[in-house]
Write a protein that holds these residues in place. Sequence first.
Motif, PDB file in Angstrom:
ATOM      1  N   ARG A   1       0.822  -1.209   0.000  1.00  0.00           N
ATOM      2  CA  ARG A   1       0.000   0.000   0.000  1.00  0.00           C
ATOM      3  C   ARG A   1       0.857   1.259   0.000  1.00  0.00           C
ATOM      4  O   ARG A   1       0.468   2.304  -0.528  1.00  0.00           O
TER       5      ARG A   1
ATOM      6  N   ARG B   1      -3.661   1.529  -8.369  1.00  0.00           N
ATOM      7  CA  ARG B   1      -4.962   1.406  -7.711  1.00  0.00           C
ATOM      8  C   ARG B   1      -6.012   0.978  -8.727  1.00  0.00           C
ATOM      9  O   ARG B   1      -5.851   1.149  -9.934  1.00  0.00           O
TER      10      ARG B   1
ATOM     11  N   TYR C   1      -7.697   0.463  -2.972  1.00  0.00           N
ATOM     12  CA  TYR C   1      -6.486  -0.359  -2.873  1.00  0.00           C
ATOM     13  C   TYR C   1      -6.863  -1.799  -2.589  1.00  0.00           C
ATOM     14  O   TYR C   1      -7.654  -2.085  -1.679  1.00  0.00           O
TER      15      TYR C   1
ATOM     16  N   ALA D   1      -4.519  -5.285  -2.116  1.00  0.00           N
ATOM     17  CA  ALA D   1      -3.142  -5.771  -2.035  1.00  0.00           C
ATOM     18  C   ALA D   1      -2.902  -6.885  -3.053  1.00  0.00           C
ATOM     19  O   ALA D   1      -3.835  -7.598  -3.446  1.00  0.00           O
TER      20      ALA D   1
END
Length: 469
Positions: free
Chosen positions: A277, A284, A315, A317
């Motif tokens: 992040r 994104r 976001y 991951a």
Amino acid sequence: MSPHAELVSRLRAAWLSGKTRPMEYRVAQLEALGRFLDEKQQDILEATAADMRKPPFEVEVSELSICRSELNHTLNNLGAWMKDKHVEKNWATQLDSAFIRKDPYGVVLIIGPWNYPINLLLVPLIGAIAAGNCVVMKPSEITRNVERLVAETLPRYLDEDCFAVVTAGVEETTRLLENKFDYIFFTGSPSVGRIVMTAAAKHLTPVTLELGGKNPCYVSDSCNVQNVARRVAWGRFFNAGQTCVAPDYVLCSAEMQEKLLPALREAITEFYGPNPRESPDFGRIVGDRQFQRVQALLHSGHTAIGGQTDAEERYIAPTVLVEVQQNDPVMQEEIFGPILPILTVDSVDDAIAFINARERPLVLYVFSSRKEVVNRVLERTSSGGFCANDTIMHMTIPSLPFGGIGQSGLGSYHGRSSFETFSHQRSALLRGAGRETLNTPRYPPYAPHRLPLLRAATETKRRATCLLL
């Protein structure tokens, strides 16, 4: 009257005037496009960052560099591509000229997507210009900053009589498709591709559809696991997974999965640090609707790596899922996000059967140090493209046609294929006005004794073959 009908009519008048046909004109417009890429490079970097927080490095590699390479490849070869292709003739036409002329279609429509909004709009445009067409471009409204940049600045570089940018949402694009175009080039989802093809059918307009699909990645037991992990992770998580040619899922043995998981974890940490992040190199999801769709796919299987999300930042991951079932949501649609499911198979034949039981993908990946494994997968499957022991890199070669098959697309482009996609292969026979005596055997009144002579003059004979046993 359909919206933009006047615009289409104006461009068609310019095309009918012959303005776009000379090679010098095509080269001038292509060079102007190159100036746009050079002079607006910083603006492009800022616009893509604002839309998707795209890392500048990724923009350079996947948007600007590919466009420049395609542009230079086209300029280097355009003269040869434009030449008439003379063909083999029968006996009756030996004294005549028979050839294929590459004619422009006329006024073409290019509809670009949001995931690579510069590359996937301009690379088809390069082919359309090279082939001598007038073009209406429709950039994606989802990447608003790039859309604004293209609409406001690109027309300043190109001939406004022959090229135009139209900004439109879903409803306006539907109305735009009501106009009669001579060719339509669309990049996007299969569902929208069907809409485009239906609209084109009303005017019998030819189309190229560059769609998506679930791209398999088979990893055999004979390979360097660390190398595989780095190359798969790069291909999957580049542009936050929003890539039509990203590996969509991995097929491997249970033993390979045990080795691959720690190697993938190590590769992700190496690329993006302990907290992706915070990495400037990880993008994104493009919008809230797309974020919610991808986030819902995280409920499939078990999360082995990643899984963290932040709706405010859009976001997600870099995530690896295991224990995934064939009927899980993540296996029902193209992911288009930073999620990599792993499914286990017992053998290469099981992997091939799994792949062949599904729609044909845009690209198929295989990793193996054994050529026979690579060739087995290549020979027994079908896909738009194929790449062994890497991901995405086949896209960097302009001389390789790029396109799907079946559900993943219709037609191809890049390099010469782009020029040919936007060119009508017009057959031409130029006969002499004299020598009428040679034509007499084909005229009435017919006489059976003339048939052997006509057959000899017009039929193609099979060549003798020699087989070495």
